[in-house]
Design a protein around this motif. Structure first.
Motif, PDB file in Angstrom:
ATOM      1  N   ARG A 676     102.177   2.761  13.265  1.00 51.88           N
ATOM      2  CA  ARG A 676     102.729   3.735  14.206  1.00 51.88           C
ATOM      3  C   ARG A 676     103.562   3.037  15.283  1.00 51.88           C
ATOM      4  O   ARG A 676     104.643   3.509  15.655  1.00 51.88           O
ATOM      5  CB  ARG A 676     101.600   4.540  14.839  1.00 51.88           C
ATOM      6  N   LYS A 677     103.064   1.928  15.766  1.00 56.61           N
ATOM      7  CA  LYS A 677     103.816   1.189  16.785  1.00 56.61           C
ATOM      8  C   LYS A 677     105.133   0.670  16.209  1.00 56.61           C
ATOM      9  O   LYS A 677     106.170   0.680  16.887  1.00 56.61           O
ATOM     10  CB  LYS A 677     102.980   0.041  17.324  1.00 56.61           C
ATOM     11  N   ALA A 678     105.114   0.211  14.954  1.00 56.07           N
ATOM     12  CA  ALA A 678     106.339  -0.262  14.318  1.00 56.07           C
ATOM     13  C   ALA A 678     107.357   0.867  14.203  1.00 56.07           C
ATOM     14  O   ALA A 678     108.562   0.671  14.432  1.00 56.07           O
ATOM     15  CB  ALA A 678     106.030  -0.845  12.946  1.00 56.07           C
ATOM     16  N   ARG A 679     106.880   2.049  13.885  1.00 54.35           N
ATOM     17  CA  ARG A 679     107.799   3.186  13.763  1.00 54.35           C
ATOM     18  C   ARG A 679     108.315   3.629  15.121  1.00 54.35           C
ATOM     19  O   ARG A 679     109.424   4.167  15.230  1.00 54.35           O
ATOM     20  CB  ARG A 679     107.101   4.320  13.026  1.00 54.35           C
ATOM     21  N   CYS A 685     115.362   2.569  18.334  1.00 54.47           N
ATOM     22  CA  CYS A 685     116.670   2.002  17.984  1.00 54.47           C
ATOM     23  C   CYS A 685     117.490   2.914  17.083  1.00 54.47           C
ATOM     24  O   CYS A 685     118.618   2.544  16.694  1.00 54.47           O
ATOM     25  CB  CYS A 685     116.481   0.645  17.314  1.00 54.47           C
ATOM     26  N   SER A 686     116.923   4.069  16.708  1.00 60.29           N
ATOM     27  CA  SER A 686     117.638   5.056  15.877  1.00 60.29           C
ATOM     28  C   SER A 686     118.117   4.456  14.564  1.00 60.29           C
ATOM     29  O   SER A 686     119.259   4.650  14.135  1.00 60.29           O
ATOM     30  CB  SER A 686     118.829   5.638  16.653  1.00 60.29           C
ATOM     31  N   VAL A 687     117.229   3.721  13.898  1.00 56.89           N
ATOM     32  CA  VAL A 687     117.560   3.133  12.595  1.00 56.89           C
ATOM     33  C   VAL A 687     116.578   3.639  11.537  1.00 56.89           C
ATOM     34  O   VAL A 687     116.206   2.906  10.619  1.00 56.89           O
ATOM     35  CB  VAL A 687     117.550   1.592  12.664  1.00 56.89           C
ATOM     36  N   ARG A 692     111.118   3.120   5.945  1.00 58.66           N
ATOM     37  CA  ARG A 692     110.246   4.152   5.398  1.00 58.66           C
ATOM     38  C   ARG A 692     109.445   4.769   6.538  1.00 58.66           C
ATOM     39  O   ARG A 692     108.601   4.115   7.135  1.00 58.66           O
ATOM     40  CB  ARG A 692     109.324   3.531   4.344  1.00 58.66           C
ATOM     41  N   MET A 693     109.696   6.037   6.804  1.00 56.39           N
ATOM     42  CA  MET A 693     109.068   6.711   7.934  1.00 56.39           C
ATOM     43  C   MET A 693     108.011   7.726   7.510  1.00 56.39           C
ATOM     44  O   MET A 693     107.428   8.405   8.356  1.00 56.39           O
ATOM     45  CB  MET A 693     110.136   7.427   8.771  1.00 56.39           C
ATOM     46  N   SER A 694     107.747   7.858   6.220  1.00 57.09           N
ATOM     47  CA  SER A 694     106.776   8.841   5.744  1.00 57.09           C
ATOM     48  C   SER A 694     105.354   8.352   5.963  1.00 57.09           C
ATOM     49  O   SER A 694     105.111   7.181   6.305  1.00 57.09           O
ATOM     50  CB  SER A 694     107.011   9.123   4.262  1.00 57.09           C
TER      51      SER A 694
END
Length: 744
Positions: A676-679, A685-687, A692-694
């Protein structure tokens, strides 16, 4: 570290009212010298450059009873001795003493290249004597410079004075290479900066004397190397422009045979600076790079294990064998990143610097090799570029690091009261950086020699780190190797080949002989051993046996990268600076300053969260490694690299991801709270289109219990200047082809 007695150095004094400062071509006003003297940091255990005094001559009318200070021999008429004869004899004695000190200093300086690179008890005394003689030489020529400048006596030239002072700066740089203490690097920078400010080699003579021009070119090459290691990008850019113009003058005036070699040196400089500076995002206006800090700034402290045992990184062996990677002065990008990562930010003692201590030692004190050691570039000459420039500062020890060309220098973050009983105290005189051997394209025997010496030097609670950055050996093991694979000789990193005899006829056998196999490193696992491998053959070290039940950790790079970077290996870049490496793999080239500040805060939280998870899930042996600031930082950044690359859409195959052995860190890397922190970082940064955000958890799970810790507020990172190196590069220097290697 033990401290030997060292002679006091002269200190600039105010001129008495009845005298004036002789502002000749070699001196400057006393007030200016005093200001620079006060800016020199005086750190205990760190030598301060010899102070460069000014000469004073009497005014035309000296008040009766006032003593006139002059270098002119005193006129003596006692017992009827002829005054002119006595003055001539006195002048002759002064010249002879100066010539003796000059010759002695040159002999000792020349002997530095012949010193062994292993064992400080062999090279330390020679450095001590060299510093002592140069201190005496500088003080002597300062006191008698008016006489020495006169053609009828010696005819001392300005560039000769600068040459002496420059070698003092070289001494500090070489001593930094052997001790890894960044304060010596800071002293070298101050000398080189003062040389430039005083233009020792500038004048009509340089366009008439090719030897003097070469000295100036070598000076610039050395100064750029020092600025590079101090991350002083603005000064590097200025020096690059100046040295390019100087080479043009040198080529057109003298048409020398080595003009092409100097052009290649400049090209190497420009390409290296481009590779180091360009990955850092700039602000939206593109005028400056965003601030970033590369060296270690300690923020968190771990409580030790219940048994009180922990390890301290004392010795590091850094191996670079990538001929195609950009380099400068036998220092590849990967090697440069590891050097920066294994050093703390230089510290200054503002209180002592402001007072301008009158008895600061000019000679480095002897140090205990078991407590940490020396950084030696082991290929013969300590990584100097073509014969170094030779001049330093003509004022209280050289120009200050403040203001123009200021390096990123931070004060140490002191542990709070509760941490003092759990952290190794940084006592005065004790090394704060591990000892490093830096080996560029070594052969197998050289790696074994330096690794064995590092193994010998560490104490009971010491640890050895081995970093291997090299092309991989062949994955095919021939059947004619008498079962080499069965004994652990299954491939590894390639070393410089020196084939001979029958092995040269069989390329497979030759490659087997010239590779560092996992089995070659097993003898060193008798003590705590920390291995980092950046290679296509890093897989070979995945299951390295731990036969002696000592702490062992192997961090291994991906064996294949789906994307390429001109700024070095991606995994090593993550260990060096995760925030900049994330921008590289995300192709982020610019960002608002406020957004960058938020990103830095998120990465600090990211690292802190990884540390808490490691404290909970890591084995006791790994936690012993993490008692050291440097090793803890490397492990944390390895975890961050694994998490971010695993989420990246282009890093989809197993060979695209880092690995570790015997500790896998699976529970840490897959922890939902860390994902979660990585996401959060990715979203800021809007990248999102690159990751993979799922399967993102709706609510963050509770953080696991972690050992009690104390946190010290992080020091704000210092800025590195704008990455405008491309504007300083002409021709095709930005091309992929790397210029031919040139020993500098």
């Amino acid at each position: 570290m033990t401290t030997d007695s060292a002679p006091s150095t002269p200190v600039i004094q105010d001129a008495p009212p009845e005298t004036r400062v002789h502002e000749g071509p070699h001196t400057e006003p006393v007030a200016h010298l005093q200001q620079q003297q006060q800016q020199i940091p005086a750190v205990e255990g760190v030598p301060v450059p010899p102070v460069l005094e000014t000469e004073r001559v009497p005014v035309e009318h000296v008040t009766e009873g006032a003593a006139a200070d002059t270098d002119q021999p005193t006129v003596a008429t006692k017992d009827g001795v002829d005054a002119s004869t006595q003055n001539t004899e006195r002048a002759k004695e002064i010249v002879e003493e100066f010539e003796y000190l000059l010759e002695k200093s040159q002999q000792l300086f020349s002997g530095l290249s012949d010193l062994p690179e292993i064992g400080s008890k062999y090279w330390m005394p020679h450095f001590q004597r060299t510093f002592e003689v140069y201190t005496k030489l500088w003080k002597y020529q300062t006191q008698h410079r008016v006489l020495l400048e006169k053609p009828e006596h010696y005819g001392l030239k300005r560039w000769e004075v600068g040459e002496i002072a420059s070698k003092i700066g070289q001494l500090y740089y070489r001593y930094y290479l052997r001790t890894s203490e960044t304060n010596y690097l800071q002293e070298a920078y101050m000398f080189y900066d003062a040389i430039r400010e005083r233009s020792y080699f500038k004048g009509e003579q340089e366009v008439k004397n090719s030897a003097l021009m070469i000295k100036k070119l070598r000076y610039y090459a050395r100064f750029i190397m020092v600025c590079l290691q101090m991350n002083n990008a603005p000064m590097m850019l200025q020096l690059l422009e100046e040295v390019k113009a100087l080479i043009d003058i040198y080529s057109t005036t003298f048409n020398p045979v080595d003009k092409m070699e100097w052009s290649l040196v400049v090209k190497e400089m420009a390409m290296f600076m481009q590779a180091v500076c360009s990955p850092v995002p700039s602000n939206h206006s593109g005028t400056a790079s965003l601030p970033v800090s590369y060296r270690l700034v300690a923020r968190r402290r771990l409580r030790p294990e219940k048994d009180g045992s922990k390890f301290r990184l004392q010795e590091a062996v850094i191996v670079g064998n990538r001929p195609t990677q950009i380099k400068f002065s036998e220092l590849t990008l990967d090697m440069y990143y590891m050097l920066q990562m294994l050093e703390r930010e230089p510290s200054t003692n503002s209180k002592e610097a402001a007072t301008g201590s009158a008895a600061t030692p000019a000679i480095p004190a002897a140090t205990e090799t078991a407590e940490g050691s020396t950084a030696v570039i082991a290929d013969g000459s300590t990584a100097d570029t073509p014969e170094a420039p030779e001049t330093a500062a003509d004022t209280g020890g050289a120009g200050a690091v403040g203001g123009k060309g200021k390096a990123a220098i931070k004060d140490k973050v002191e542990p709070n009261e509760r941490d003092k009983d759990t952290v190794e105290k940084e006592r005065p005189g004790r090394r704060v950086n591990p000892h490093k051997y830096v080996l560029y394209q070594p052969n197998f025997s050289q790696i074994q020699v330096y690794l064995a010496n590092a193994f010998r030097e560490i104490g009971e609670q010491g640890c050895v780190l081995l970093y291997l950055s090299s092309e991989g050996a062949s994955t095919e093991v021939p059947d004619t190797t008498n079962g080499a694979a069965a004994h652990g000789y299954i491939g590894g990193i390639a070393t410089a080949r020196r084939s001979s005899g029958e092995a040269a006829k069989d390329r497979s056998a030759e490659q087997l002989i010239n590779s560092v196999h996992p089995a070659d490193l097993v003898p060193y696992t008798r003590k705590p051993f920390f291995l980092v491998v950046e290679s296509e053959s890093s897989w070979a070290y995945k299951d390295m046996p731990n036969l002696f039940n000592q702490p062992l950790l192997c961090l291994l790079s991906p064996t294949e990268y789906p994307i390429t970077s001109s700024s070095g290996s991606i995994y090593t870049f993550f260990l060096h600076s995760p925030i900049v490496a994330f921008c590289v793999v995300s192709q982020i080239t610019s960002m608002a300053a406020e957004q960058w500040s938020e990103l830095e805060t998120l990465f600090i939280e990211f690292e802190d969260l990884a540390l808490e998870l490691l404290n909970t899930y890591a084995s006791s042996q790994v936690r012993k490694f993490m008692g050291d600031d440097f090793l803890r930082q490397i492990v944390i950044r390895h975890v961050l690299c694994c998490v971010l690359l695993d989420l990246h859409l282009e890093f989809v195959r197993p060979e695209h991801l880092p690995q570790s052995s015997p500790e896998r860190f699976k529970d840490v890397v897959s922890a939902p709270v860390l994902l979660r922190k990585a996401r959060d970082v990715i979203e800021l940064c809007s990248v999102e289109d690159r990751y993979r955000m799922s399967d993102r958890p709706l609510t963050p799970p509770a953080k696991p219990q972690s050992p009690t810790q104390e946190q010290v507020p992080p020091a704000s990172p210092q800025p590195i200047a704008a990455a405008t190196v491309a504007e300083a590069i002409t021709g095709d220097s930005g091309a992929n082809d790397h210029p031919a290697s040139l020993s500098t």
